[in-house]
Design a protein around this motif. Structure first.
Motif, PDB file in Angstrom:
ATOM      1  N   VAL A  39       0.836  -1.092  -0.113  1.00  0.00           N
ATOM      2  CA  VAL A  39       0.036   0.141  -0.044  1.00  0.00           C
ATOM      3  C   VAL A  39       0.799   1.118   0.073  1.00  0.00           C
ATOM      4  CG1 VAL A  39      -1.893   1.238   1.276  1.00  0.00           C
ATOM      5  CG2 VAL A  39      -1.768  -1.314   1.068  1.00  0.00           C
ATOM      6  N   ALA A  40       2.051   1.312   0.837  1.00  0.00           N
ATOM      7  CA  ALA A  40       2.892   2.243   0.767  1.00  0.00           C
ATOM      8  C   ALA A  40       3.448   2.589  -0.463  1.00  0.00           C
ATOM      9  CB  ALA A  40       3.852   2.185   2.000  1.00  0.00           C
ATOM     10  N   GLU A  41       3.915   1.297  -1.064  1.00  0.00           N
ATOM     11  CA  GLU A  41       4.599   1.625  -2.283  1.00  0.00           C
ATOM     12  C   GLU A  41       3.669   2.199  -3.337  1.00  0.00           C
ATOM     13  OE1 GLU A  41       7.213   1.258  -5.574  1.00  0.00           O
ATOM     14  OE2 GLU A  41       7.629   1.195  -3.558  1.00  0.00           O
ATOM     15  N   GLU A  42       2.484   1.738  -3.410  1.00  0.00           N
ATOM     16  CA  GLU A  42       1.587   2.510  -4.458  1.00  0.00           C
ATOM     17  C   GLU A  42       1.335   3.858  -4.147  1.00  0.00           C
ATOM     18  OE1 GLU A  42      -0.975   2.211  -7.798  1.00  0.00           O
ATOM     19  OE2 GLU A  42       0.686   0.633  -6.722  1.00  0.00           O
ATOM     20  N   ALA A  43       1.045   4.257  -2.994  1.00  0.00           N
ATOM     21  CA  ALA A  43       1.137   5.535  -2.618  1.00  0.00           C
ATOM     22  C   ALA A  43       2.228   6.497  -3.145  1.00  0.00           C
ATOM     23  CB  ALA A  43       0.730   5.945  -1.180  1.00  0.00           C
ATOM     24  N   TYR A  44       3.467   5.978  -2.730  1.00  0.00           N
ATOM     25  CA  TYR A  44       4.853   6.423  -3.175  1.00  0.00           C
ATOM     26  C   TYR A  44       4.741   6.851  -4.603  1.00  0.00           C
ATOM     27  CZ  TYR A  44       9.677   7.548  -2.481  1.00  0.00           C
ATOM     28  OH  TYR A  44      10.806   8.071  -2.680  1.00  0.00           O
ATOM     29  N   LYS A  45       4.459   5.491  -5.376  1.00  0.00           N
ATOM     30  CA  LYS A  45       4.552   5.612  -6.800  1.00  0.00           C
ATOM     31  C   LYS A  45       3.684   6.729  -7.478  1.00  0.00           C
ATOM     32  CE  LYS A  45       4.192   1.460  -8.110  1.00  0.00           C
ATOM     33  NZ  LYS A  45       4.249   0.083  -8.792  1.00  0.00           N
ATOM     34  N   GLN A  46       2.517   6.727  -6.817  1.00  0.00           N
ATOM     35  CA  GLN A  46       1.465   7.745  -7.359  1.00  0.00           C
ATOM     36  C   GLN A  46       1.826   8.920  -7.293  1.00  0.00           C
ATOM     37  OE1 GLN A  46      -1.155   7.062  -9.452  1.00  0.00           O
ATOM     38  NE2 GLN A  46      -0.904   4.962  -9.292  1.00  0.00           N
ATOM     39  N   MET A  47       2.574   9.331  -6.057  1.00  0.00           N
ATOM     40  CA  MET A  47       2.971  10.490  -5.556  1.00  0.00           C
ATOM     41  C   MET A  47       4.033  11.072  -6.587  1.00  0.00           C
ATOM     42  SD  MET A  47       5.194  11.988  -2.430  1.00  0.00           S
ATOM     43  CE  MET A  47       6.478  11.075  -2.717  1.00  0.00           C
ATOM     44  N   ALA A  48       5.170  10.024  -6.861  1.00  0.00           N
ATOM     45  CA  ALA A  48       6.281  10.458  -7.885  1.00  0.00           C
ATOM     46  C   ALA A  48       5.662  10.466  -9.344  1.00  0.00           C
ATOM     47  CB  ALA A  48       7.252   9.529  -7.675  1.00  0.00           C
ATOM     48  N   ARG A  49       4.727   9.693  -9.707  1.00  0.00           N
ATOM     49  CA  ARG A  49       4.208   9.691 -11.191  1.00  0.00           C
ATOM     50  C   ARG A  49       3.226  10.775 -11.391  1.00  0.00           C
ATOM     51  NH1 ARG A  49       1.307   4.857 -11.388  1.00  0.00           N
ATOM     52  NH2 ARG A  49       3.216   3.750 -11.521  1.00  0.00           N
ATOM     53  N   GLU A  50       2.402  11.101 -10.504  1.00  0.00           N
ATOM     54  CA  GLU A  50       1.332  12.056 -10.554  1.00  0.00           C
ATOM     55  C   GLU A  50       1.727  13.387 -10.161  1.00  0.00           C
ATOM     56  OE1 GLU A  50      -2.544  10.537  -9.893  1.00  0.00           O
ATOM     57  OE2 GLU A  50      -2.189   8.595 -10.897  1.00  0.00           O
ATOM     58  N   GLU A  51       2.653  13.433  -9.302  1.00  0.00           N
ATOM     59  CA  GLU A  51       2.979  14.779  -8.672  1.00  0.00           C
ATOM     60  C   GLU A  51       1.919  15.175  -7.831  1.00  0.00           C
ATOM     61  OE1 GLU A  51       5.334  17.402 -10.768  1.00  0.00           O
ATOM     62  OE2 GLU A  51       6.970  16.122 -11.024  1.00  0.00           O
ATOM     63  N   LYS A  52       1.110  14.248  -7.275  1.00  0.00           N
ATOM     64  CA  LYS A  52      -0.053  14.913  -6.433  1.00  0.00           C
ATOM     65  C   LYS A  52      -0.018  14.094  -5.009  1.00  0.00           C
ATOM     66  CE  LYS A  52      -3.460  15.231 -10.241  1.00  0.00           C
ATOM     67  NZ  LYS A  52      -4.641  14.825 -10.755  1.00  0.00           N
ATOM     68  N   ASN A  53      -0.455  14.751  -4.127  1.00  0.00           N
ATOM     69  CA  ASN A  53      -0.757  14.504  -2.768  1.00  0.00           C
ATOM     70  C   ASN A  53      -1.591  12.823  -2.784  1.00  0.00           C
ATOM     71  OD1 ASN A  53       0.709  16.583  -1.871  1.00  0.00           O
ATOM     72  ND2 ASN A  53      -1.267  17.697  -1.004  1.00  0.00           N
ATOM     73  N   GLN A  54      -0.965  12.132  -1.689  1.00  0.00           N
ATOM     74  CA  GLN A  54      -1.723  10.828  -1.675  1.00  0.00           C
ATOM     75  C   GLN A  54      -2.161  10.685   0.055  1.00  0.00           C
ATOM     76  OE1 GLN A  54      -1.821   8.554  -4.281  1.00  0.00           O
ATOM     77  NE2 GLN A  54      -1.530  10.377  -5.186  1.00  0.00           N
ATOM     78  N   SER A  55      -3.002   9.928   0.111  1.00  0.00           N
ATOM     79  CA  SER A  55      -3.585   9.513   1.613  1.00  0.00           C
ATOM     80  C   SER A  55      -3.582   8.079   1.885  1.00  0.00           C
ATOM     81  CB  SER A  55      -4.776  10.134   1.725  1.00  0.00           C
ATOM     82  OG  SER A  55      -4.723  11.550   1.516  1.00  0.00           O
ATOM     83  N   ILE A  56      -3.302   7.595   2.935  1.00  0.00           N
ATOM     84  CA  ILE A  56      -3.591   6.301   3.274  1.00  0.00           C
ATOM     85  C   ILE A  56      -4.271   6.254   4.616  1.00  0.00           C
ATOM     86  CG2 ILE A  56      -2.419   4.160   4.251  1.00  0.00           C
ATOM     87  CD1 ILE A  56       0.318   4.757   2.584  1.00  0.00           C
ATOM     88  N   ILE A  57      -5.421   5.716   4.559  1.00  0.00           N
ATOM     89  CA  ILE A  57      -6.139   5.684   5.860  1.00  0.00           C
ATOM     90  C   ILE A  57      -6.150   4.444   6.352  1.00  0.00           C
ATOM     91  CG2 ILE A  57      -8.549   5.955   6.643  1.00  0.00           C
ATOM     92  CD1 ILE A  57      -9.252   7.670   4.079  1.00  0.00           C
ATOM     93  N   VAL A  58      -5.578   4.448   7.644  1.00  0.00           N
ATOM     94  CA  VAL A  58      -5.602   3.334   8.557  1.00  0.00           C
ATOM     95  C   VAL A  58      -6.608   3.283   9.631  1.00  0.00           C
ATOM     96  CG1 VAL A  58      -3.900   1.988  10.114  1.00  0.00           C
ATOM     97  CG2 VAL A  58      -3.114   3.317   8.187  1.00  0.00           C
ATOM     98  N   SER A  59      -7.571   2.398   9.492  1.00  0.00           N
ATOM     99  CA  SER A  59      -8.669   2.343  10.458  1.00  0.00           C
ATOM    100  C   SER A  59      -8.850   1.068  11.036  1.00  0.00           C
ATOM    101  CB  SER A  59      -9.922   2.690   9.521  1.00  0.00           C
ATOM    102  OG  SER A  59     -11.255   2.349  10.321  1.00  0.00           O
ATOM    103  N   GLY A  60      -9.350   0.747  12.133  1.00  0.00           N
ATOM    104  CA  GLY A  60      -9.712  -0.334  12.856  1.00  0.00           C
ATOM    105  C   GLY A  60     -10.198  -0.243  14.342  1.00  0.00           C
ATOM    106  N   GLU A  61     -10.393  -1.583  15.010  1.00  0.00           N
ATOM    107  CA  GLU A  61     -10.758  -1.591  16.453  1.00  0.00           C
ATOM    108  C   GLU A  61      -9.790  -1.211  17.344  1.00  0.00           C
ATOM    109  OE1 GLU A  61     -12.646  -5.053  17.476  1.00  0.00           O
ATOM    110  OE2 GLU A  61     -14.443  -4.646  16.009  1.00  0.00           O
ATOM    111  N   SER A  62      -9.952  -0.930  18.359  1.00  0.00           N
ATOM    112  CA  SER A  62      -8.975  -0.788  19.413  1.00  0.00           C
ATOM    113  C   SER A  62      -8.076  -2.042  19.738  1.00  0.00           C
ATOM    114  CB  SER A  62      -9.479  -0.732  20.831  1.00  0.00           C
ATOM    115  OG  SER A  62      -8.734  -0.346  21.815  1.00  0.00           O
ATOM    116  N   GLY A  63      -6.757  -1.734  19.501  1.00  0.00           N
ATOM    117  CA  GLY A  63      -5.622  -2.821  19.513  1.00  0.00           C
ATOM    118  C   GLY A  63      -5.355  -3.683  18.145  1.00  0.00           C
ATOM    119  N   ALA A  64      -5.951  -3.106  17.119  1.00  0.00           N
ATOM    120  CA  ALA A  64      -6.050  -3.754  16.004  1.00  0.00           C
ATOM    121  C   ALA A  64      -4.499  -3.676  15.234  1.00  0.00           C
ATOM    122  CB  ALA A  64      -7.061  -3.379  15.059  1.00  0.00           C
TER     123      ALA A  64
END
Length: 159
Positions: A39-64
């Motif tokens: 997931v991080a590699e995809e965001a990094y490549k998209q940032m470099a390729r498209e020169e646009k900000n990227q977001s990674i949303i991390v969600s889950g229950e307590s302790g996940a």
């Protein structure tokens, strides 16, 4: 978007080491097993390729493992961006507000040190895609724990 389900195994596994970062670096999403590094590699490549900000949303229950997953993503960016040895950016970002963490963590039935905060982390990159800084904002999500705790839980550590 792409969704990765992360499960906390409650033990250290050898799937987050430096050689695994390098294995995922440069790969296309889906070429390897699902992983936070993919997931991080995809965001990094998209940032470099498209020169646009990227977001990674991390969600889950307590302790996940949300905070740990964010640490691994930052470690990936620092390593592939060539700044891991220079700045140790992930440690600096996550250690930037220890007082807030002490105030904002609580014991729950699932986690002895559960964060009561939502975190928004912005990582800045230069033109060569090296990390040049970061900013973390925290949002207190569970104010009710100040005045009420469920059985076998406690309010914020600082109190």
């Amino acid at each position: 978007g792409i969704v990765l389900v992360a499960i906390n195994p409650y033990e250290q596994l050898p799937i987050y080491e430096q050689d695994v970062i390098y294995a995922y670096s440069g790969q296309n999403m889906g070429d390897m097993d699902p992983h936070i590094f993919a997931v991080a590699e995809e965001a990094y490549k998209q940032m470099a390729r498209e020169e646009k900000n990227q977001s990674i949303i991390v969600s889950g229950e307590s302790g996940a493992g949300k905070t740990v997953s964010a640490k691994y993503a930052m470690r990936f960016f620092a390593t592939v961006g060539g700044s891991a040895s220079e700045t140790n950016i992930e440690a600096k970002v996550l250690a930037s507000s220890p007082i807030m963490e002490a105030i904002g963590n609580a014991k729950t039935t699932r986690n002895d040190n559960s964060s009561r905060f939502g975190k928004y982390i912005q990582i800045g990159f230069d033109k060569r895609y090296h990390i040049i800084g970061a900013n973390m904002r925290t949002y207190l999500l569970e104010k009710s724990r100040v005045v009420f705790q469920a059985e076998d839980e406690r309010n914020y550590h600082i109190f």
